[in-house]
Design a protein around this motif. Structure first.
Motif, PDB file in Angstrom:
ATOM      1  N   UNK A   1       9.042   7.606  53.543  1.00 32.41           N
ATOM      2  CA  UNK A   1       8.139   8.750  52.763  1.00 32.41           C
ATOM      3  C   UNK A   1       8.312  10.035  53.388  1.00 32.41           C
TER       4      UNK A   1
ATOM      5  N   UNK B   1       0.296  11.403  46.873  1.00 36.53           N
ATOM      6  CA  UNK B   1       0.552  12.815  46.929  1.00 36.53           C
ATOM      7  C   UNK B   1       1.747  13.007  46.064  1.00 36.53           C
ATOM      8  N   UNK B   2       2.574  11.892  46.221  1.00 40.93           N
ATOM      9  CA  UNK B   2       3.900  11.857  45.273  1.00 40.93           C
ATOM     10  C   UNK B   2       3.457  11.570  43.875  1.00 40.93           C
TER      11      UNK B   2
ATOM     12  N   UNK C   1      -4.870  14.561  54.301  1.00 38.62           N
ATOM     13  CA  UNK C   1      -5.601  13.908  53.152  1.00 38.62           C
ATOM     14  C   UNK C   1      -6.151  12.679  53.240  1.00 38.62           C
TER      15      UNK C   1
ATOM     16  N   UNK D   1      -1.874   7.376  51.156  1.00 37.77           N
ATOM     17  CA  UNK D   1      -2.303   8.729  51.041  1.00 37.77           C
ATOM     18  C   UNK D   1      -0.895   9.702  50.535  1.00 37.77           C
ATOM     19  N   UNK D   2       0.212   9.251  51.313  1.00 32.69           N
ATOM     20  CA  UNK D   2       1.405   9.738  50.934  1.00 32.69           C
ATOM     21  C   UNK D   2       1.762   9.585  49.465  1.00 32.69           C
TER      22      UNK D   2
ATOM     23  N   UNK E   1       0.808  12.763  42.633  1.00 32.61           N
ATOM     24  CA  UNK E   1       0.124  14.069  42.214  1.00 32.61           C
ATOM     25  C   UNK E   1       1.208  15.087  41.987  1.00 32.61           C
ATOM     26  N   UNK E   2       2.351  14.927  42.925  1.00 31.76           N
ATOM     27  CA  UNK E   2       3.395  15.957  42.787  1.00 31.76           C
ATOM     28  C   UNK E   2       4.154  15.868  41.307  1.00 31.76           C
TER      29      UNK E   2
ATOM     30  N   UNK F   1       2.071  17.061  38.569  1.00 33.97           N
ATOM     31  CA  UNK F   1       1.837  18.496  38.374  1.00 33.97           C
ATOM     32  C   UNK F   1       3.375  19.084  37.656  1.00 33.97           C
TER      33      UNK F   1
ATOM     34  N   UNK G   1       0.628  21.463  43.231  1.00 31.31           N
ATOM     35  CA  UNK G   1      -0.156  20.304  43.304  1.00 31.31           C
ATOM     36  C   UNK G   1      -1.124  20.103  44.406  1.00 31.31           C
TER      37      UNK G   1
ATOM     38  N   UNK H   1       8.896  12.790  50.829  1.00 33.10           N
ATOM     39  CA  UNK H   1       7.937  12.981  49.656  1.00 33.10           C
ATOM     40  C   UNK H   1       7.665  14.690  49.665  1.00 33.10           C
ATOM     41  N   UNK H   2       7.950  14.887  48.535  1.00 29.73           N
ATOM     42  CA  UNK H   2       7.507  16.585  48.522  1.00 29.73           C
ATOM     43  C   UNK H   2       6.475  16.722  47.657  1.00 29.73           C
ATOM     44  N   UNK H   3       5.555  17.653  48.167  1.00 27.08           N
ATOM     45  CA  UNK H   3       4.381  18.051  47.167  1.00 27.08           C
ATOM     46  C   UNK H   3       4.594  19.317  46.838  1.00 27.08           C
ATOM     47  N   UNK H   4       4.849  19.892  45.439  1.00 23.19           N
ATOM     48  CA  UNK H   4       4.650  21.601  45.212  1.00 23.19           C
ATOM     49  C   UNK H   4       3.284  21.883  45.504  1.00 23.19           C
TER      50      UNK H   4
ATOM     51  N   UNK I   1       3.710  17.755  52.181  1.00 25.87           N
ATOM     52  CA  UNK I   1       2.354  17.045  51.843  1.00 25.87           C
ATOM     53  C   UNK I   1       1.304  17.369  52.694  1.00 25.87           C
ATOM     54  N   UNK I   2       0.191  17.156  52.149  1.00 28.17           N
ATOM     55  CA  UNK I   2      -1.215  17.295  52.878  1.00 28.17           C
ATOM     56  C   UNK I   2      -1.432  16.228  54.021  1.00 28.17           C
ATOM     57  N   UNK I   3      -1.035  16.344  55.369  1.00 29.28           N
ATOM     58  CA  UNK I   3      -1.167  15.502  56.173  1.00 29.28           C
ATOM     59  C   UNK I   3      -2.327  14.981  56.232  1.00 29.28           C
TER      60      UNK I   3
END
Lengths: 72, 463
Positions: free
Chosen positions: B227, A36-37, B152, A32-33, A39-40, A43, B236, B230-233, B148-150
């Motif tokens: 991880x 998301x990386x 998900x 999942x993470x 997806x990030x 984006x 996004x 990891x960063x999610x804008x 991040x979306x924990x």
């Protein structure tokens, strides 16, 4: 840019299929993470792409708008 | 006088717990979550979500309301009681989809206002009639830039994957979901999805790729904590939520909208016997005045509606057939009825399960109906599932103190159909025996045959 990122993602997905799970009880959500990386980064790429396209557009619109006002 | 009990399903989050104080529902907000809660309240986000009907109302009560039971709470909240708790493995396709969309809509709105949901569990959604409502106020906390979306993976397991298997492959996930309360994993879903169904960006990323990456990471463990960076804008994050929202909103129940969506409900009963049956049910309901009524074998809800018309406050319908449940849902939704149609295999109802076998309660433990109707039901259990008539009546009459049970005799066409493929070993299945067995367990208030030699209706009361 976006298309490239998507193609890469698809290729990655197809490459990474055959592996047997071990210690699944220790890992609750790395998949999942990592998704998301991706997806990030898509984006981010889209944002960069949009800003770039906007610049190009702005360049042409400026010159175009001046010509159209001339015609009027 | 009334004892305080901690809700057995409320322990996973250390930021607070839910308590039952008689009929009252109280929730502690522990100091670790105090700031998150006050931010939610002070920003008016709480009020906004409650006013929309998305979030269960909450009022602050005295901080020491649970003194001696749970000391040191920063806040204590009181919530209205949900009359009947249901679980995702008891939901129809439309109910699961409605709950998924509520989660996503709430999350998008929360992000807009600087908040996020710390998890995505389907057990945080309950239903008032056919309308979903989010019940866990402590899942909402301030959003941190780039996080991040924990929830998900949890969202995929509890909503996306069951809905996709249901809609795309026609697999009803209820049995599986009931076996694994966490839901259905992307790895299992990916194994089942044929290539033709994978060629979709949403499924490719949230199911196929997630499963592949998960399998790889499990096979080659990555160093702990890697991880975490990891960063999610935020754009996004919202994009993921919107993508899932659009995809799930477009999913259809197997059979499609043409079968269930065009359902034009017919309020006039199809035959004279149906009218008589509705009148009989209404008489019982008007007399018992139940807060909650169970309609076993509710079908599309004809007698649930009759019960509501006669004064039942709320009807929980149960049926084994998902087609019937979709019809019932469409009707409840269109007519704004306090009617919740749920999936039930009466010969194998939901058990008490989860941690300590108390986290999720069984049907029996949640049975709070003052009345029930079981019409066109008993022959499916006795003849269809080989349950002795006396055992079937023990169970039915045990579920609610009063109600109406219908008995179709062996000459009934439906019973004939059930018997046509098998030997008749049901010597106890007679009208006389039915009456005798009920009379041993309850008072027979009234009985009536539907037409000459037709089905028998009995109104029982064991109070």
């Amino acid at each position: 840019m976006t298309k490239h990122a998507m193609t890469t993602s698809v290729a990655m997905a197809l490459l990474l299929t055959a592996s047997s799970p071990a210690y699944a009880y220790l890992d609750a959500g790395t998949g999942s993470i990592m998704i998301q990386a991706i997806f990030g980064s898509i984006a981010g790429a889209m944002l960069f792409g949009r800003a770039y396209i906007a610049k190009v557009k702005a360049f042409f619109t400026r010159s175009k708008s001046s010509t159209s006002s001339d015609v009027e | 006088m009334s004892a305080i009990q901690v809700d057995q399903g409320s322990f996973r989050d250390p930021s607070g717990r839910v308590f039952h104080l008689g009929q009252r529902i109280l929730r502690t907000v522990m100091p670790s979550a105090g700031e998150a809660y006050s931010a939610l309240r002070d920003s008016e986000t709480l009020k906004f979500l409650v006013d929309r009907g998305w979030l269960l109302p909450a009022t602050e009560v005295a901080q020491d309301a649970l003194a001696g039971v749970e000391d040191g709470a920063a806040y204590v909240l009181e919530h209205p009681r949900i009359p009947y708790i249901s679980y995702p493995y008891e939901w129809s396709f439309s109910l699961l989809r409605a709950a998924a969309l509520l989660q996503l809509d709430m999350h998008l709105e929360a992000l807009e206002r600087g908040f996020t949901l710390s998890d995505s569990t389907a057990y945080n959604v309950q239903f008032n009639g056919p309308e979903p409502v989010f019940i866990d106020h402590l899942s909402l906390r301030p959003y941190r830039e780039g996080e991040v979306w924990t929830g998900h993976r949890q969202f995929c397991m509890q909503f996306l994957n069951p809905l996709v298997l249901w809609s795309k492959l026609g697999m009803e996930p209820n049995h599986w979901f009931r076996g694994n309360l966490e839901g259905i994993s992307p790895e299992d879903t990916a194994r089942l999805l044929p290539l033709s169904k994978r060629l979709n960006m949403t499924l490719l990323s949230h199911i196929t790729m997630q499963a592949a990456l998960q399998n790889r990471s499990v096979a080659k463990p990555i160093k702990a904590g890697r991880h975490r960076t990891t960063s999610l804008p935020k754009s996004a994050f919202k994009g993921m939520l919107m993508q899932l929202r659009n995809y799930i909103a477009g999913l259809e129940a197997p059979g499609g909208t043409t079968v269930w969506g065009d359902y034009a409900h017919n309020t006039s009963y199809s035959s004279l016997q149906a009218v008589e049956k509705a009148e009989f049910v209404k008489e019982m309901v008007a007399s018992v005045k139940p807060q909650v009524l169970f309609d076993l074998g509710c079908n599309s809800g004809d007698y649930s509606v009759a019960s509501l018309e006669a004064g039942a406050q709320k009807v929980i319908g149960f049926d084994f057939d998902h087609g019937a449940l979709e019809l019932a849902y469409a009707r409840a939704k269109a007519d704004k009825l306090d009617f919740l149609p749920l999936w039930l295999d009466a010969a194998n109802p939901s058990p008490s399960q989860g941690w300590g076998q108390g986290e999720r309660k069984g049907l029996q433990e949640r049975a709070n109906a003052e009345a029930l109707v079981a019409l066109a039901f008993i022959h499916h259990i006795v003849i269809g599932r080989n349950v002795r008539l006396d055992m079937c009546l023990d169970w039915l009459i045990g579920l609610a103190p009063a109600g109406v049970i219908e008995f179709p005799s062996k000459s009934d066409p439906m019973v004939q159909t059930l018997l046509s493929q098998r030997e008749d070993i049901f010597t106890d299945y007679t009208e006389e025996n039915f009456c005798r067995l009920i009379a041993k367990r309850a008072r027979i208030v009234k009985q009536k045959h539907l037409g000459e030699g037709g089905r028998l209706l009995i109104w029982y009361d064991r109070r």
